[in-house]
Scaffold this motif. Structure first.
Motif, PDB file in Angstrom:
ATOM      1  N   GLY A   1     -94.035 -22.040 -79.413  1.00 23.85           N
ATOM      2  CA  GLY A   1     -93.464 -20.704 -79.292  1.00 23.85           C
ATOM      3  C   GLY A   1     -92.197 -20.561 -80.114  1.00 23.85           C
ATOM      4  N   PHE A   2     -91.376 -21.607 -80.138  1.00 23.15           N
ATOM      5  CA  PHE A   2     -90.153 -21.576 -80.933  1.00 23.15           C
ATOM      6  C   PHE A   2     -90.481 -21.417 -82.423  1.00 23.15           C
ATOM      7  CE2 PHE A   2     -86.982 -23.972 -83.460  1.00 23.15           C
ATOM      8  CZ  PHE A   2     -85.875 -23.158 -83.223  1.00 23.15           C
ATOM      9  N   ILE A   3     -91.445 -22.211 -82.901  1.00 29.36           N
ATOM     10  CA  ILE A   3     -91.847 -22.111 -84.309  1.00 29.36           C
ATOM     11  C   ILE A   3     -92.388 -20.716 -84.601  1.00 29.36           C
ATOM     12  CG2 ILE A   3     -93.457 -22.987 -86.050  1.00 29.36           C
ATOM     13  CD1 ILE A   3     -93.329 -25.701 -84.571  1.00 29.36           C
ATOM     14  N   TRP A   4     -93.200 -20.195 -83.700  1.00 32.11           N
ATOM     15  CA  TRP A   4     -93.776 -18.851 -83.893  1.00 32.11           C
ATOM     16  C   TRP A   4     -92.683 -17.793 -84.014  1.00 32.11           C
ATOM     17  CZ3 TRP A   4     -98.089 -16.061 -84.825  1.00 32.11           C
ATOM     18  CH2 TRP A   4     -98.081 -14.705 -84.451  1.00 32.11           C
ATOM     19  N   HIS A   5     -91.731 -17.818 -83.105  1.00 27.96           N
ATOM     20  CA  HIS A   5     -90.699 -16.776 -83.106  1.00 27.96           C
ATOM     21  C   HIS A   5     -89.744 -16.922 -84.292  1.00 27.96           C
ATOM     22  CE1 HIS A   5     -91.627 -14.593 -79.421  1.00 27.96           C
ATOM     23  NE2 HIS A   5     -91.987 -15.751 -78.916  1.00 27.96           N
ATOM     24  N   ILE A   6     -89.493 -18.158 -84.718  1.00 26.63           N
ATOM     25  CA  ILE A   6     -88.684 -18.347 -85.921  1.00 26.63           C
ATOM     26  C   ILE A   6     -89.427 -17.814 -87.150  1.00 26.63           C
ATOM     27  CG2 ILE A   6     -87.837 -20.090 -87.548  1.00 26.63           C
ATOM     28  CD1 ILE A   6     -85.875 -19.648 -85.349  1.00 26.63           C
ATOM     29  N   LEU A   7     -90.709 -18.181 -87.267  1.00 26.72           N
ATOM     30  CA  LEU A   7     -91.468 -17.788 -88.456  1.00 26.72           C
ATOM     31  C   LEU A   7     -91.901 -16.324 -88.411  1.00 26.72           C
ATOM     32  CD1 LEU A   7     -93.754 -20.906 -89.087  1.00 26.72           C
ATOM     33  CD2 LEU A   7     -91.664 -20.253 -90.289  1.00 26.72           C
ATOM     34  N   GLN A   8     -92.532 -15.912 -87.327  1.00 25.89           N
ATOM     35  CA  GLN A   8     -93.077 -14.556 -87.275  1.00 25.89           C
ATOM     36  C   GLN A   8     -92.015 -13.533 -86.871  1.00 25.89           C
ATOM     37  OE1 GLN A   8     -93.917 -11.909 -85.197  1.00 25.89           O
ATOM     38  NE2 GLN A   8     -95.337 -10.985 -86.658  1.00 25.89           N
TER      39      GLN A   8
ATOM     40  N   ASP B   1    -103.606 -24.277 -91.524  1.00 26.40           N
ATOM     41  CA  ASP B   1    -102.300 -24.921 -91.347  1.00 26.40           C
ATOM     42  C   ASP B   1    -101.162 -23.968 -91.699  1.00 26.40           C
ATOM     43  OD1 ASP B   1    -102.181 -24.839 -94.141  1.00 26.40           O
ATOM     44  OD2 ASP B   1    -102.682 -26.969 -94.378  1.00 26.40           O
ATOM     45  N   LEU B   2     -99.929 -24.460 -91.553  1.00 22.74           N
ATOM     46  CA  LEU B   2     -98.760 -23.617 -91.771  1.00 22.74           C
ATOM     47  C   LEU B   2     -98.559 -23.243 -93.240  1.00 22.74           C
ATOM     48  CD1 LEU B   2     -96.069 -25.093 -89.352  1.00 22.74           C
ATOM     49  CD2 LEU B   2     -97.261 -22.908 -89.171  1.00 22.74           C
ATOM     50  N   THR B   3     -99.047 -24.068 -94.151  1.00 22.37           N
ATOM     51  CA  THR B   3     -98.979 -23.688 -95.566  1.00 22.37           C
ATOM     52  C   THR B   3     -99.791 -22.423 -95.796  1.00 22.37           C
ATOM     53  OG1 THR B   3     -98.671 -25.979 -96.294  1.00 22.37           O
ATOM     54  CG2 THR B   3     -99.503 -24.407 -97.921  1.00 22.37           C
ATOM     55  N   TRP B   4    -101.000 -22.408 -95.257  1.00 24.52           N
ATOM     56  CA  TRP B   4    -101.841 -21.204 -95.362  1.00 24.52           C
ATOM     57  C   TRP B   4    -101.163 -20.026 -94.679  1.00 24.52           C
ATOM     58  CZ3 TRP B   4    -103.817 -17.826 -91.868  1.00 24.52           C
ATOM     59  CH2 TRP B   4    -104.816 -16.949 -92.308  1.00 24.52           C
ATOM     60  N   TRP B   5    -100.607 -20.272 -93.487  1.00 25.12           N
ATOM     61  CA  TRP B   5     -99.999 -19.196 -92.692  1.00 25.12           C
ATOM     62  C   TRP B   5     -98.836 -18.557 -93.442  1.00 25.12           C
ATOM     63  CZ3 TRP B   5     -95.555 -17.457 -90.487  1.00 25.12           C
ATOM     64  CH2 TRP B   5     -95.657 -16.597 -89.381  1.00 25.12           C
ATOM     65  N   THR B   6     -97.961 -19.374 -94.030  1.00 21.49           N
ATOM     66  CA  THR B   6     -96.802 -18.814 -94.721  1.00 21.49           C
ATOM     67  C   THR B   6     -97.215 -18.090 -95.997  1.00 21.49           C
ATOM     68  OG1 THR B   6     -96.422 -21.001 -95.723  1.00 21.49           O
ATOM     69  CG2 THR B   6     -95.125 -20.432 -93.779  1.00 21.49           C
ATOM     70  N   GLU B   7     -98.214 -18.625 -96.709  1.00 23.98           N
ATOM     71  CA  GLU B   7     -98.704 -17.930 -97.902  1.00 23.98           C
ATOM     72  C   GLU B   7     -99.326 -16.586 -97.534  1.00 23.98           C
ATOM     73  OE1 GLU B   7    -101.336 -20.771 -99.625  1.00 23.98           O
ATOM     74  OE2 GLU B   7     -99.738 -21.928-100.593  1.00 23.98           O
ATOM     75  N   LYS B   8    -100.074 -16.574 -96.449  1.00 27.47           N
ATOM     76  CA  LYS B   8    -100.694 -15.334 -95.985  1.00 27.47           C
ATOM     77  C   LYS B   8     -99.628 -14.313 -95.605  1.00 27.47           C
ATOM     78  CE  LYS B   8    -104.653 -13.340 -94.545  1.00 27.47           C
ATOM     79  NZ  LYS B   8    -105.876 -13.173 -95.384  1.00 27.47           N
TER      80      LYS B   8
ATOM     81  N   PHE C   1     -88.624 -13.864 -87.018  1.00 26.06           N
ATOM     82  CA  PHE C   1     -87.402 -13.801 -87.825  1.00 26.06           C
ATOM     83  C   PHE C   1     -87.684 -13.955 -89.321  1.00 26.06           C
ATOM     84  CE2 PHE C   1     -83.734 -15.802 -89.919  1.00 26.06           C
ATOM     85  CZ  PHE C   1     -82.806 -14.788 -89.728  1.00 26.06           C
ATOM     86  N   TRP C   2     -88.256 -15.097 -89.735  1.00 21.36           N
ATOM     87  CA  TRP C   2     -88.475 -15.346 -91.164  1.00 21.36           C
ATOM     88  C   TRP C   2     -89.307 -14.254 -91.816  1.00 21.36           C
ATOM     89  CZ3 TRP C   2     -93.261 -16.313 -93.552  1.00 21.36           C
ATOM     90  CH2 TRP C   2     -93.190 -16.665 -94.919  1.00 21.36           C
ATOM     91  N   TYR C   3     -90.429 -13.899 -91.196  1.00 17.75           N
ATOM     92  CA  TYR C   3     -91.299 -12.882 -91.771  1.00 17.75           C
ATOM     93  C   TYR C   3     -90.586 -11.539 -91.880  1.00 17.75           C
ATOM     94  CZ  TYR C   3     -95.006  -9.383 -91.954  1.00 17.75           C
ATOM     95  OH  TYR C   3     -95.774  -8.290 -92.286  1.00 17.75           O
ATOM     96  N   ARG C   4     -89.879 -11.146 -90.805  1.00 18.07           N
ATOM     97  CA  ARG C   4     -89.172  -9.868 -90.830  1.00 18.07           C
ATOM     98  C   ARG C   4     -88.030  -9.885 -91.864  1.00 18.07           C
ATOM     99  NH1 ARG C   4     -92.806  -6.752 -88.955  1.00 18.07           N
ATOM    100  NH2 ARG C   4     -91.388  -5.429 -90.124  1.00 18.07           N
TER     101      ARG C   4
ATOM    102  N   ALA D   1     -96.036  -9.585 -96.139  1.00 21.49           N
ATOM    103  CA  ALA D   1     -94.680  -9.035 -96.294  1.00 21.49           C
ATOM    104  C   ALA D   1     -94.620  -8.010 -97.423  1.00 21.49           C
ATOM    105  CB  ALA D   1     -93.684 -10.162 -96.548  1.00 21.49           C
ATOM    106  N   THR D   2     -95.374  -8.243 -98.496  1.00 27.29           N
ATOM    107  CA  THR D   2     -95.419  -7.263 -99.586  1.00 27.29           C
ATOM    108  C   THR D   2     -96.054  -5.967 -99.111  1.00 27.29           C
ATOM    109  OG1 THR D   2     -95.562  -9.023-101.252  1.00 27.29           O
ATOM    110  CG2 THR D   2     -96.291  -6.821-101.912  1.00 27.29           C
ATOM    111  N   ARG D   3     -97.161  -6.076 -98.372  1.00 28.19           N
ATOM    112  CA  ARG D   3     -97.811  -4.885 -97.839  1.00 28.19           C
ATOM    113  C   ARG D   3     -96.919  -4.176 -96.824  1.00 28.19           C
ATOM    114  NH1 ARG D   3    -103.096  -7.747 -95.860  1.00 28.19           N
ATOM    115  NH2 ARG D   3    -103.164  -5.913 -94.512  1.00 28.19           N
ATOM    116  N   GLU D   4     -96.236  -4.956 -95.996  1.00 25.42           N
ATOM    117  CA  GLU D   4     -95.331  -4.371 -95.007  1.00 25.42           C
ATOM    118  C   GLU D   4     -94.159  -3.680 -95.690  1.00 25.42           C
ATOM    119  OE1 GLU D   4     -94.028  -4.242 -90.712  1.00 25.42           O
ATOM    120  OE2 GLU D   4     -95.790  -3.897 -91.955  1.00 25.42           O
ATOM    121  N   MET D   5     -93.672  -4.274 -96.776  1.00 22.67           N
ATOM    122  CA  MET D   5     -92.615  -3.635 -97.561  1.00 22.67           C
ATOM    123  C   MET D   5     -93.058  -2.255 -98.026  1.00 22.67           C
ATOM    124  SD  MET D   5     -92.094  -2.955-101.084  1.00 22.67           S
ATOM    125  CE  MET D   5     -92.996  -4.233-101.944  1.00 22.67           C
ATOM    126  N   ALA D   6     -94.262  -2.171 -98.591  1.00 26.46           N
ATOM    127  CA  ALA D   6     -94.782  -0.891 -99.065  1.00 26.46           C
ATOM    128  C   ALA D   6     -94.965   0.083 -97.911  1.00 26.46           C
ATOM    129  CB  ALA D   6     -96.113  -1.111 -99.790  1.00 26.46           C
TER     130      ALA D   6
END
Length: 331
Positions: free
Chosen positions: A258-265, A177-184, A267-270, A189-194
């Motif tokens: 698709g809208f949820i994906w692009h907002i989360l992956q 679910d999305l809870t798992w997805w956002t936690e993952k 924009f939000w993730y970046r 994001a920490t690894r991407e930051m590094a």
């Protein structure tokens, strides 16, 4: 006809929702299915073993180290290796098409690109630049491995050329679910930051990576674009990424999912990655040398293999394999 035997390497950690689907799609395609498990607490290993997969357990450092442990440290005997994640599966005759291509390819072919599709909330993402994309997933043993990065790691070939199979898809379809997805993705994001800070400060090992080229392969172009992205202004680039993918590349066609994906992956993730980069720089008062020192200490020299530096560990395994196997190919 050439040897088209394949070992699939699958990294797992609590993947009981996905592992049976993944292994089932590989039946009749892969001669050996190797599970490299980082000590799952669910039934992942039990399910995989009952379906005939070979299961080994190994402590997790990062994706590249874990995958290369499978490549070099788990007695792979087939001619070819297929990289596939536990939440992925083959469909549309992809496996059979790859087997046929491997049987007919020349000795100068050491890799195979396959088409990848992402399904999100049950919907295939066919726009926004996400499909079709081709990824190097199959490579000849002794002629490739996973580049050693903390994020966005690709398979790299040491020599030879690659071909493309356009039949079917390797589908990424996570069932959590999305809870798992956002936690993952918070962890990503920490690894991407590094990873991005290492690129910004020139700490990444260019010799161990895919060469950036705009007119190169899929992963070479992606790496070239990432280098440009790293140089873009902090907090501006997430907006640009969303606009390009959702508007210019018509991600909006993929509906609400698709809208949820692009907002989360997109924009939000970046934005989360940028926020973590800003937080890191602010922590050290934007002192370049202090930030470099912290990144080097935490992400380049941290030990997690019984006192052995993981990068050195992989290099030792790699050199041993070169001595025993790859030189035989050259002969």
């Amino acid at each position: 006809m050439t040897d088209n035997s394949i070992t699939a390497i699958i990294l797992t950690k609590d993947e009981e929702k996905h592992i049976a689907r993944c292994i089932s799609s590989l039946k009749g395609v892969c001669d050996d299915i190797l599970i490299v498990d980082s000590f799952s607490s669910d039934r992942t290993c039990e399910i995989a073993g009952s379906m005939g997969a070979r299961v080994v357990r190994h402590p997790w450092k990062n994706y590249a180290t874990q995958f290369n442990y499978g490549v070099y440290g788990c007695d792979v005997k087939t001619e070819w290796i297929w990289r596939i994640d536990a939440d992925e599966y083959l469909e549309g005759g992809l496996g059979e098409a790859v087997k046929e291509a491997l049987a007919e390819c020349g000795n100068d072919v050491n890799g195979v690109y396959v088409r990848k599709r992402i399904d999100f909330m049950g919907r295939p993402l066919l726009h926004g630049g996400w499909y079709p994309t081709f990824h190097l997933k199959v490579f000849r043993r002794g002629h490739g491995d996973c580049e050693n990065r903390w994020m966005d790691e690709h398979i790299r070939l040491f020599d030879g050329k690659a071909i493309t199979v356009e039949t079917g898809n390797q589908v990424d379809a996570n069932l959590n679910d999305l809870t798992w997805w956002t936690e993952k993705h918070n962890g990503y994001a920490t690894r991407e930051m590094a990873d991005m800070l290492m690129m910004e400060y020139g700490l990444d090992d260019k010799a161990q990576e895919v060469t950036p080229k705009f007119f190169g392969t899929e992963e070479q172009r992606k790496r070239w674009l990432k280098l440009k992205y790293v140089k873009a202004p902090l907090f501006v680039r997430p907006f640009a990424n969303f606009f390009i993918r959702y508007i210019l590349k018509r991600g909006f066609i993929d509906g609400r999912e698709g809208f949820i994906w692009h907002i989360l992956q997109g924009f939000w993730y970046r934005m989360l990655v940028d926020a973590k980069i800003f937080e890191m720089k602010r922590q050290f008062a934007f002192d370049r040398e202090k930030i470099k020192g912290y990144i080097e200490n935490k992400y380049l020299t941290k030990v997690n293999l019984g006192g052995v530096n993981p990068e050195l560990y992989i290099q030792v395994l790699h050199n041993a394999f070169l001595t025993e196997e790859r030189r035989a190919y050259a002969a």
